[in-house]
Design a protein around this motif. Structure first.
Motif, short mmCIF file in Angstrom:
data_model
loop_
_atom_site.label_atom_id
_atom_site.label_comp_id
_atom_site.label_asym_id
_atom_site.label_seq_id
_atom_site.Cartn_x
_atom_site.Cartn_y
_atom_site.Cartn_z
N GLN A 23 30.63 38.08 28.59
CA GLN A 23 29.62 38.38 29.60
C GLN A 23 28.24 38.00 29.04
O GLN A 23 27.72 38.68 28.16
CB GLN A 23 29.64 39.87 29.96
CG GLN A 23 31.01 40.39 30.42
CD GLN A 23 31.97 40.64 29.27
OE1 GLN A 23 31.56 41.06 28.19
NE2 GLN A 23 33.24 40.40 29.50
N GLY A 24 27.70 36.90 29.53
CA GLY A 24 26.38 36.47 29.07
C GLY A 24 26.35 36.19 27.58
O GLY A 24 27.14 35.40 27.06
N ALA A 25 25.44 36.85 26.89
CA ALA A 25 25.28 36.65 25.45
C ALA A 25 26.19 37.56 24.64
O ALA A 25 26.09 37.61 23.41
CB ALA A 25 23.82 36.89 25.06
N ALA A 281 19.79 36.68 34.63
CA ALA A 281 21.19 36.27 34.65
C ALA A 281 22.04 37.12 33.72
O ALA A 281 23.19 37.45 34.04
CB ALA A 281 21.31 34.80 34.28
N ILE A 282 21.51 37.47 32.57
CA ILE A 282 22.31 38.26 31.63
C ILE A 282 22.52 39.68 32.15
O ILE A 282 23.57 40.28 31.94
CB ILE A 282 21.69 38.27 30.22
CG1 ILE A 282 22.70 38.85 29.23
CG2 ILE A 282 20.38 39.03 30.18
CD1 ILE A 282 22.33 38.63 27.80
N CYS A 289 30.30 42.87 34.63
CA CYS A 289 31.18 43.46 33.63
C CYS A 289 31.49 44.92 33.97
O CYS A 289 32.64 45.36 33.93
CB CYS A 289 30.54 43.36 32.25
SG CYS A 289 31.50 44.13 30.91
N TYR A 290 30.45 45.66 34.32
CA TYR A 290 30.61 47.07 34.68
C TYR A 290 31.54 47.21 35.87
O TYR A 290 32.46 48.05 35.87
CB TYR A 290 29.23 47.64 35.00
CG TYR A 290 29.19 49.13 35.30
CD1 TYR A 290 29.55 50.07 34.36
CD2 TYR A 290 28.74 49.57 36.55
CE1 TYR A 290 29.50 51.43 34.64
CE2 TYR A 290 28.68 50.93 36.84
CZ TYR A 290 29.06 51.85 35.88
OH TYR A 290 28.99 53.19 36.17
N TYR A 291 31.35 46.39 36.88
CA TYR A 291 32.21 46.40 38.07
C TYR A 291 33.66 46.10 37.67
O TYR A 291 34.59 46.80 38.10
CB TYR A 291 31.71 45.37 39.08
CG TYR A 291 32.61 45.17 40.28
CD1 TYR A 291 32.52 46.02 41.38
CD2 TYR A 291 33.53 44.12 40.31
CE1 TYR A 291 33.35 45.82 42.50
CE2 TYR A 291 34.36 43.93 41.41
CZ TYR A 291 34.26 44.78 42.50
OH TYR A 291 35.08 44.60 43.58
N ASP A 292 33.86 45.08 36.84
CA ASP A 292 35.21 44.70 36.43
C ASP A 292 35.91 45.80 35.64
O ASP A 292 37.13 45.96 35.74
CB ASP A 292 35.17 43.40 35.62
CG ASP A 292 34.86 42.18 36.47
OD1 ASP A 292 35.19 42.18 37.66
OD2 ASP A 292 34.27 41.21 35.93
#
Length: 330
Positions: A23-25, A281-282, A289-292
């Motif tokens: 997820q992002g960085a 964006a990050i 990520c939280y939703y997933d």
């Protein structure tokens, strides 16, 4: 660039393209050669590995000597000058003796790691797949490194380390070995994602400073009763979520007036999720990520959140502020 580093970069890009792995960085990877530890730099994206340099080189002998002496305050000794700084989790990579070490906030394992005491389930499910150690939550950096060192001392053959409320670490001698382990573990740990019902169209923003968040599916967080309950009761689940999205969510009930436009992200019950121009964006990647993670939980599954003290510890950490700013700028 060596053949190994090119193979590593290609693998980073592959992982970075899949939000269920990276997820992002978030996440990092390293390899060891000739007393050099090459590790992902702080704030860089694995997905960008073939576009720009995302790695720094560390004196591994110096780091290993300090860790063997239980000096977890050691500053990694860089072998070149430049703007990049080594990952805040470099000590983790130094503690694992394997040639290649991969650390991810992979969704399928993270969905278990935010629950209290997942170790019993892991023992049952992973007995024939890997040798793992379990580490309780600790602030990334020196404190986490000390916890990992203790866990590895008790499990010296471990090739996988699970970090409570954080992620997974895998060690191996080749990228193929790492990837095989990663795939097998997360196939076994796979959680069924709940199907979330939301309206085909989200109502307009109630405030001119905000626009509806994308993708459309994320609005399920305010339309699904369980997800709305978890936003209110289980917000701070792991470090990156807190660092990038804050200690508490900005929540409004349906038809409640928006009091100001200072919050970058707002949640309105049975209406939608809206962000202003400061939302990056990050941060979007962290919300996804939280939703997933949440759609892989059941109503009767307890979740373990970070304590107020742990949240304050993260948000007051200069290194985390540096990483957040650098990641957003990139």
């Amino acid at each position: 660039m060596s053949d190994l580093q090119q193979e590593l970069c290609d693998y980073c890009v592959k992982l970075g393209a899949d939000r269920l792995w990276v997820q992002g960085a978030g996440g990092n990877i390293s390899f060891k050669q000739n007393d050099i530890l090459t590790v992902k730099a702080s704030g860089t994206w694995l997905a960008h590995a073939n576009q720009k340099n995302i790695f720094t080189n560390i004196n591994y002998h110096h780091l290993r000597e300090a860790l063997d002496n239980k000096d977890f305050t050691v500053t990694p000794q860089m072998l070149e000058t430049g703007q990049l700084k080594p990952s805040i989790e470099t000590l983790m990579h130094g503690l694992m003796r394997h040639k290649i070490v991969l650390h991810l906030h992979a969704i399928e394992s993270l969905a278990w790691l935010v629950r209290p005491q997942p170790q019993d389930i892991f023992t049952t499910k992973l007995a024939k797949i890997c040798r793992f150690a379990m580490v309780p939550y600790a602030k990334p950096g020196a404190k986490l490194a000390e916890q990992i060192a203790d866990a590895l001392a008790n499990n010296p053959d471990a090739n996988v380390v699970f970090l409570q409320n954080h992620g997974i670490v895998i060690g191996g001698e080749s990228i193929k070995e790492i990837d095989d382990l990663l795939q097998r573990i997360h196939t076994v740990l796979s959680n069924e994602a709940r199907s979330i019902k939301i309206p085909d169209a989200i109502p307009p923003s109630p405030h001119h400073a905000y626009q509806p968040i994308m993708p459309h599916s994320l609005h399920g967080l305010v339309y699904d009763d369980l997800l709305w309950h978890l936003i209110n009761t289980a917000w701070a689940l792991y470090p990156d979520h807190v660092v990038f999205l804050g200690a508490v969510p900005k929540i409004y009930q349906e038809n409640q007036k928006i009091d100001n436009d200072d919050a970058e992200l707002i949640f309105i019950k049975n209406h939608g999720i809206f962000s202003n121009k400061k939302f990056t964006a990050i941060k979007q990647a962290q919300l996804q990520c939280y939703y997933d993670v949440l759609i892989r939980q059941n109503a009767d599954t307890p979740l373990q959140t970070l304590t107020d003290a742990q949240i304050a510890e993260l948000l007051n950490w200069d290194a985390e502020h540096y990483r957040m700013q650098l990641a957003e700028n990139r």
